[in-house]
Design a protein around this motif. Structure first.
Motif, PDB file in Angstrom:
ATOM      1  N   ARG A 116      53.736  78.665  59.295  1.00 47.43           N
ATOM      2  CA  ARG A 116      54.200  77.486  58.568  1.00 47.43           C
ATOM      3  C   ARG A 116      54.937  76.559  59.533  1.00 47.43           C
ATOM      4  O   ARG A 116      55.770  77.008  60.310  1.00 47.43           O
ATOM      5  N   ALA A 117      54.638  75.282  59.449  1.00 45.65           N
ATOM      6  CA  ALA A 117      55.263  74.297  60.332  1.00 45.65           C
ATOM      7  C   ALA A 117      55.867  73.174  59.504  1.00 45.65           C
ATOM      8  O   ALA A 117      55.443  72.913  58.378  1.00 45.65           O
ATOM      9  N   ALA A 118      56.873  72.516  60.077  1.00 48.30           N
ATOM     10  CA  ALA A 118      57.397  71.266  59.510  1.00 48.30           C
ATOM     11  C   ALA A 118      56.616  70.143  60.181  1.00 48.30           C
ATOM     12  O   ALA A 118      56.550  70.079  61.412  1.00 48.30           O
ATOM     13  N   ILE A 119      56.006  69.288  59.375  1.00 47.15           N
ATOM     14  CA  ILE A 119      55.117  68.261  59.916  1.00 47.15           C
ATOM     15  C   ILE A 119      55.574  66.879  59.460  1.00 47.15           C
ATOM     16  O   ILE A 119      55.596  66.589  58.265  1.00 47.15           O
ATOM     17  N   VAL A 120      55.949  66.048  60.425  1.00 40.59           N
ATOM     18  CA  VAL A 120      56.231  64.642  60.161  1.00 40.59           C
ATOM     19  C   VAL A 120      54.884  63.930  60.191  1.00 40.59           C
ATOM     20  O   VAL A 120      54.172  63.975  61.197  1.00 40.59           O
ATOM     21  N   LEU A 121      54.535  63.315  59.080  1.00 46.99           N
ATOM     22  CA  LEU A 121      53.198  62.743  58.954  1.00 46.99           C
ATOM     23  C   LEU A 121      53.182  61.256  59.250  1.00 46.99           C
ATOM     24  O   LEU A 121      53.824  60.461  58.562  1.00 46.99           O
ATOM     25  N   GLU A 122      52.503  60.904  60.312  1.00 43.70           N
ATOM     26  CA  GLU A 122      52.126  59.545  60.672  1.00 43.70           C
ATOM     27  C   GLU A 122      53.264  58.529  60.749  1.00 43.70           C
ATOM     28  O   GLU A 122      53.440  57.686  59.862  1.00 43.70           O
TER      29      GLU A 122
END
Length: 196
Positions: A116-122
């Motif tokens: 599981r990752a923390a993803i800042v999207l675009e």
């Protein structure tokens, strides 16, 4: 006062609370530091940093990154930055088409596997002048896919001196904030924490 939208939000999990964040000892800076014994770089190289994923080449390197984060038992923080027409210019930055972007998101999910990752999207994608319903739909689908795959998604909302909070709230709703853990600000800018 505007009416509160009839939206059901994903339950918040607070992934950063008490989390150990991944520190990448394979960055260019960390390698340069080791080669030269430059301990003065410790304030940069020993701190967790988000890894930017700017296209297919970056995804190819992701499995090794995931393995190192797993060894550290640390939360991997990623920034996905490949939306079509990324800079709202004709230079063709980002994915060549919405379909290519959807495949790229699917590959991102595949490469992360059970990690599981923390993803800042675009960064800047919804604050940009070229934000429209098509871009909102593409982002909403991506947020939903990433969240359903178990990732902590934060849609980027530009910076404090760009759009009004009301306009940004509307754009976040269009882009699928209800499926995300939240939103990020100031990822690709230098506003103060107070302004943000």
């Amino acid at each position: 006062h505007p009416h509160r939208p009839a939206v059901t939000y994903a339950p918040l999990e607070h992934p950063f609370r008490d989390a150990r964040l991944f520190v990448d000892d394979q960055t260019a800076g960390a390698r340069w530091q080791r080669e030269r014994g430059a301990r003065w770089l410790d304030p940069i190289t020993t701190r967790p940093q988000a890894r930017w994923l700017n296209g297919p080449k970056d995804l190819a390197r992701l499995p090794a990154l995931v393995a190192r984060a797993h060894q550290q038992r640390a939360l991997l923080v990623l920034v996905a930055y490949y939306i079509p027409n990324r800079g709202c210019s004709s230079s063709g930055q980002g994915a060549p088409s919405p379909d290519a972007y959807r495949r790229w998101i699917d590959r991102l999910i595949h490469h992360l596997g059970s990690t599981r990752a923390a993803i800042v999207l675009e960064p800047d994608a919804i604050a940009a002048d070229c934000f429209d319903a098509k871009r909102a739909t593409l982002l909403r689908r991506s947020v939903k896919r990433l969240a359903h795959a178990g990732h902590y998604v934060y849609i980027d909302a530009g910076h404090a001196r760009w759009r009004s909070t009301g306009e940004m709230a509307e754009r976040l709703l269009m882009a699928g904030i209800q499926y995300a853990q939240g939103f990020s600000v100031n990822v690709a800018n230098r506003q103060t924490t107070k302004q943000s």
